[in-house]
Design an enzyme around this catalytic site. Structure first.
Site, PDB file in Angstrom:
ATOM      1  N   ASP A 196     -15.796  31.786   7.082  1.00 40.68           N
ATOM      2  CA  ASP A 196     -16.112  30.440   6.596  1.00 40.68           C
ATOM      3  C   ASP A 196     -14.985  29.562   7.612  1.00 40.68           C
ATOM      4  O   ASP A 196     -14.149  30.212   8.253  1.00 40.68           O
ATOM      5  CB  ASP A 196     -15.492  30.516   5.204  1.00 40.68           C
ATOM      6  CG  ASP A 196     -15.306  28.690   4.795  1.00 40.68           C
ATOM      7  OD1 ASP A 196     -16.119  28.175   5.090  1.00 40.68           O
ATOM      8  OD2 ASP A 196     -14.373  28.481   4.065  1.00 40.68           O
ATOM      9  N   LEU A 197     -15.179  28.320   7.731  1.00 36.69           N
ATOM     10  CA  LEU A 197     -14.589  27.641   8.434  1.00 36.69           C
ATOM     11  C   LEU A 197     -13.249  26.741   7.753  1.00 36.69           C
ATOM     12  O   LEU A 197     -12.047  27.064   7.959  1.00 36.69           O
ATOM     13  CB  LEU A 197     -15.246  26.489   9.347  1.00 36.69           C
ATOM     14  CG  LEU A 197     -14.409  25.478  10.267  1.00 36.69           C
ATOM     15  CD1 LEU A 197     -13.963  26.166  11.368  1.00 36.69           C
ATOM     16  CD2 LEU A 197     -15.726  24.605  10.933  1.00 36.69           C
ATOM     17  N   ASP A 198     -13.759  25.807   7.119  1.00 34.29           N
ATOM     18  CA  ASP A 198     -12.869  24.595   6.363  1.00 34.29           C
ATOM     19  C   ASP A 198     -11.925  25.740   5.494  1.00 34.29           C
ATOM     20  O   ASP A 198     -12.465  26.291   4.602  1.00 34.29           O
ATOM     21  CB  ASP A 198     -13.582  23.798   5.735  1.00 34.29           C
ATOM     22  CG  ASP A 198     -14.330  22.721   6.562  1.00 34.29           C
ATOM     23  OD1 ASP A 198     -13.905  22.562   7.684  1.00 34.29           O
ATOM     24  OD2 ASP A 198     -15.362  22.469   6.199  1.00 34.29           O
ATOM     25  N   THR A 213      -8.995  22.169   7.247  1.00 34.70           N
ATOM     26  CA  THR A 213      -9.760  20.831   7.358  1.00 34.70           C
ATOM     27  C   THR A 213      -9.949  20.591   5.853  1.00 34.70           C
ATOM     28  O   THR A 213     -10.756  19.673   5.431  1.00 34.70           O
ATOM     29  CB  THR A 213     -11.104  21.030   8.045  1.00 34.70           C
ATOM     30  OG1 THR A 213     -11.579  22.422   8.242  1.00 34.70           O
ATOM     31  CG2 THR A 213     -10.757  20.499   9.336  1.00 34.70           C
ATOM     32  N   LYS A 267     -14.687  22.714  -2.798  1.00 34.21           N
ATOM     33  CA  LYS A 267     -14.598  23.685  -1.662  1.00 34.21           C
ATOM     34  C   LYS A 267     -16.007  24.455  -1.457  1.00 34.21           C
ATOM     35  O   LYS A 267     -16.352  25.000  -2.454  1.00 34.21           O
ATOM     36  CB  LYS A 267     -13.537  24.560  -1.871  1.00 34.21           C
ATOM     37  CG  LYS A 267     -12.217  23.803  -1.713  1.00 34.21           C
ATOM     38  CD  LYS A 267     -11.002  24.773  -1.652  1.00 34.21           C
ATOM     39  CE  LYS A 267      -9.781  23.996  -1.499  1.00 34.21           C
ATOM     40  NZ  LYS A 267      -8.377  24.895  -1.715  1.00 34.21           N
ATOM     41  N   GLY A 268     -16.286  24.357  -0.244  1.00 35.21           N
ATOM     42  CA  GLY A 268     -17.644  25.328   0.064  1.00 35.21           C
ATOM     43  C   GLY A 268     -19.065  24.637  -0.245  1.00 35.21           C
ATOM     44  O   GLY A 268     -19.907  25.104   0.157  1.00 35.21           O
ATOM     45  N   ARG A 270     -21.859  18.108   1.257  1.00 33.53           N
ATOM     46  CA  ARG A 270     -21.380  16.687   1.150  1.00 33.53           C
ATOM     47  C   ARG A 270     -22.059  16.141  -0.249  1.00 33.53           C
ATOM     48  O   ARG A 270     -21.339  15.344  -0.989  1.00 33.53           O
ATOM     49  CB  ARG A 270     -21.802  15.900   2.255  1.00 33.53           C
ATOM     50  CG  ARG A 270     -20.718  14.720   2.471  1.00 33.53           C
ATOM     51  CD  ARG A 270     -21.365  13.951   3.861  1.00 33.53           C
ATOM     52  NE  ARG A 270     -21.194  15.002   5.055  1.00 33.53           N
ATOM     53  CZ  ARG A 270     -21.719  14.740   5.969  1.00 33.53           C
ATOM     54  NH1 ARG A 270     -22.594  13.703   6.263  1.00 33.53           N
ATOM     55  NH2 ARG A 270     -21.697  15.672   7.059  1.00 33.53           N
ATOM     56  N   SER A 308     -20.480  28.305   7.938  1.00 30.11           N
ATOM     57  CA  SER A 308     -19.827  27.074   7.331  1.00 30.11           C
ATOM     58  C   SER A 308     -20.739  26.101   6.758  1.00 30.11           C
ATOM     59  O   SER A 308     -21.912  25.853   7.233  1.00 30.11           O
ATOM     60  CB  SER A 308     -19.022  26.294   8.255  1.00 30.11           C
ATOM     61  OG  SER A 308     -18.489  25.079   7.890  1.00 30.11           O
ATOM     62  N   ALA A 309     -20.342  25.476   5.519  1.00 25.61           N
ATOM     63  CA  ALA A 309     -21.271  24.612   4.765  1.00 25.61           C
ATOM     64  C   ALA A 309     -21.113  23.030   5.535  1.00 25.61           C
ATOM     65  O   ALA A 309     -21.749  22.219   4.893  1.00 25.61           O
ATOM     66  CB  ALA A 309     -20.930  24.477   3.349  1.00 25.61           C
ATOM     67  N   ASN A 352     -20.223  19.335  10.330  1.00 26.15           N
ATOM     68  CA  ASN A 352     -19.328  18.988  11.291  1.00 26.15           C
ATOM     69  C   ASN A 352     -18.553  20.380  12.029  1.00 26.15           C
ATOM     70  O   ASN A 352     -17.757  20.314  12.624  1.00 26.15           O
ATOM     71  CB  ASN A 352     -18.104  18.093  10.624  1.00 26.15           C
ATOM     72  CG  ASN A 352     -18.425  16.860  10.366  1.00 26.15           C
ATOM     73  OD1 ASN A 352     -18.967  15.876  11.333  1.00 26.15           O
ATOM     74  ND2 ASN A 352     -18.513  16.405   9.116  1.00 26.15           N
ATOM     75  N   LYS A 394     -23.957  27.306  -0.165  1.00 24.77           N
ATOM     76  CA  LYS A 394     -23.144  28.200  -1.055  1.00 24.77           C
ATOM     77  C   LYS A 394     -22.958  27.622  -2.575  1.00 24.77           C
ATOM     78  O   LYS A 394     -23.154  26.480  -2.513  1.00 24.77           O
ATOM     79  CB  LYS A 394     -21.768  28.369  -0.584  1.00 24.77           C
ATOM     80  CG  LYS A 394     -21.786  28.679   1.032  1.00 24.77           C
ATOM     81  CD  LYS A 394     -20.335  28.594   1.326  1.00 24.77           C
ATOM     82  CE  LYS A 394     -20.131  28.796   3.195  1.00 24.77           C
ATOM     83  NZ  LYS A 394     -19.067  28.666   3.460  1.00 24.77           N
ATOM     84  N   GLU A 445     -13.303  33.941   2.876  1.00 22.90           N
ATOM     85  CA  GLU A 445     -13.730  32.673   2.227  1.00 22.90           C
ATOM     86  C   GLU A 445     -12.510  32.160   1.546  1.00 22.90           C
ATOM     87  O   GLU A 445     -11.423  32.911   1.113  1.00 22.90           O
ATOM     88  CB  GLU A 445     -14.742  32.894   1.353  1.00 22.90           C
ATOM     89  CG  GLU A 445     -16.136  32.371   1.591  1.00 22.90           C
ATOM     90  CD  GLU A 445     -16.126  30.825   1.774  1.00 22.90           C
ATOM     91  OE1 GLU A 445     -15.435  30.186   1.461  1.00 22.90           O
ATOM     92  OE2 GLU A 445     -17.452  30.270   2.237  1.00 22.90           O
ATOM     93  N   ASP A 446     -12.438  30.659   1.418  1.00 23.14           N
ATOM     94  CA  ASP A 446     -11.135  30.088   0.594  1.00 23.14           C
ATOM     95  C   ASP A 446     -12.028  29.300  -0.777  1.00 23.14           C
ATOM     96  O   ASP A 446     -11.198  28.858  -1.258  1.00 23.14           O
ATOM     97  CB  ASP A 446     -10.615  28.979   1.292  1.00 23.14           C
ATOM     98  CG  ASP A 446     -11.402  27.898   1.644  1.00 23.14           C
ATOM     99  OD1 ASP A 446     -12.789  27.891   2.090  1.00 23.14           O
ATOM    100  OD2 ASP A 446     -10.933  26.500   1.414  1.00 23.14           O
TER     101      ASP A 446
END
Ligand code: B16
Ligand code: MG
Length: 229
Positions: free
Chosen positions: A11-13, A19, A47-48, A51, A118-119, A122, A149, A173-174
Site C-alpha cells: 500500500d502507499l499512503d 501521506t 484510511k484506504g 475520495r 494504492s487507492a 495521486n 478496498k 497495509e495500514d
C-alpha cells in the site's frame, strides 16, 4: 496458501510514506470550511477508501449526509484534492518512512517482485516525489480499478501484472479496508499499526521501522509449512 513467496505488494499512503496524515489535514481543512466536526476517530475509518466514499463518511459523521447534491459533492471532493495536492508538493525522498528502503532492498536481493496497490489517484505523483517509482515492477492505483478496498480487485490486479500467483504474495497495509482486501485476494497480510485493530492480519508490526524481510519471510514460510500438513 500453498506456494513459495513470489512478490510483495505495498500500500502507499501510511506504509511507504506518511501521506495518511496529509489526507487527514486536507479533509480537516475542508470540514472546517464546512463548519462540521471531524475527528481523528472518524479519520481512522477513511484510511484506504476512495475520495468520494471518504467524503460521504465525513458528511455522515458531521450530520450533513443529505445536505449536498451530487454535483456539490463532486466540487467538495475536488476541493479536498486541491488541499491535498498542495501538501504533497513538499514531499521529497526524505519522507520515505523509516525501514522502507532497507525492506525494499532486501526484497530485491531475494529476487522477488515488488508492486504497489494504492487507492489514491495521486499515487504516481507521490511515488515520483519520493523518487521510488522505478523500484516497483507494477503500480496499480485507483484509476485502474472498478472496486475499491476492501474489495480484493486492486491486489489481484497487481498480482496479475506481476505475473505471480496471489497465494505467493505478501500485502502490506495500514488500513482495515486494505487488510480485508489482501485477505480476500488470498494473500498473506502484514499490517502496520496496533495489534487489537488488525485481528484479521497474519502479522502486525507497530511501525515500518520493524519491517524485517527475514522475519516476515520466516513467518510466511511457517504458515506455508503448516498449511501443507
Ligand atoms: P486520493 P492508499 C488511499 O491511499 C488513502 O489511504 C485514503 O485515505 C484516500 O482517501 C485514498 O487513497 C484516495 O486518495 O484522494 O488521492 O485519490 O492508502 O490506498 O495508498
Ligand atoms: Mg494506506
Amino acid at each position: 496458501m500453498a506456494t513459495d513467496l513470489q512478490a510483495v505488494i505495498f500500500d502507499l499512503d501510511g506504509v511507504i510514506t506518511n501521506t495518511a496524515e496529509y489526507h487527514f489535514l486536507a479533509w480537516k481543512k475542508l470540514a472546517n470550511e464546512l463548519r462540521i466536526p471531524f475527528s481523528k476517530e472518524c479519520n481512522e475509518e477513511l484510511k484506504g477508501i476512495s475520495r468520494m466514499e471518504s467524503l460521504e463518511k465525513i458528511l455522515a459523521c458531521g450530520g450533513r449526509k443529505y445536505d449536498f447534491s451530487e454535483s456539490e459533492k463532486m466540487s467538495l471532493a475536488a476541493k479536498k484534492n486541491e488541499h491535498y495536492q498542495r501538501l504533497i508538493e513538499e514531499i521529497t525522498p526524505r519522507d520515505i518512512l523509516p525501514g522502507i528502503q532497507a525492506f525494499i532492498s532486501a526484497i530485491k536481493r531475494a529476487s522477488l517482485k515488488l508492486g504497489v496497490a494504492s487507492a489514491s489517484k495521486n499515487a504516481l505523483t507521490v511515488l515520483n516525489a519520493l523518487a521510488l517509482q522505478s523500484e516497483f515492477d507494477c503500480i496499480v492505483d485507483a484509476k485502474e480499478i472498478k472496486n475499491g478496498k476492501p474489495h480484493p480487485e486492486i491486489f489481484l490486479e497487481a498480482a496479475k501484472l506481476l505475473n505471480v500467483d496471489p497465494a505467493g504474495c505478501i500485502g502490506i497495509e495500514d488500513s482495515q479496508a486494505g487488510i480485508k482486501a489482501i485477505k480476500a485476494a488470498g494473500m498473506y497480510a502484514v499490517a502496520i499499526g496496533e495489534k487489537d485493530v488488525f485481528g484479521n492480519a497474519d502479522l502486525v508490526v507497530t511501525t515500518t521501522a520493524e519491517l524485517s524481510f527475514e522475519y516476515i519471510k520466516k513467518c510466511y514460510d511457517m504458515k506455508l509449512q503448516n498449511s501443507d500438513k
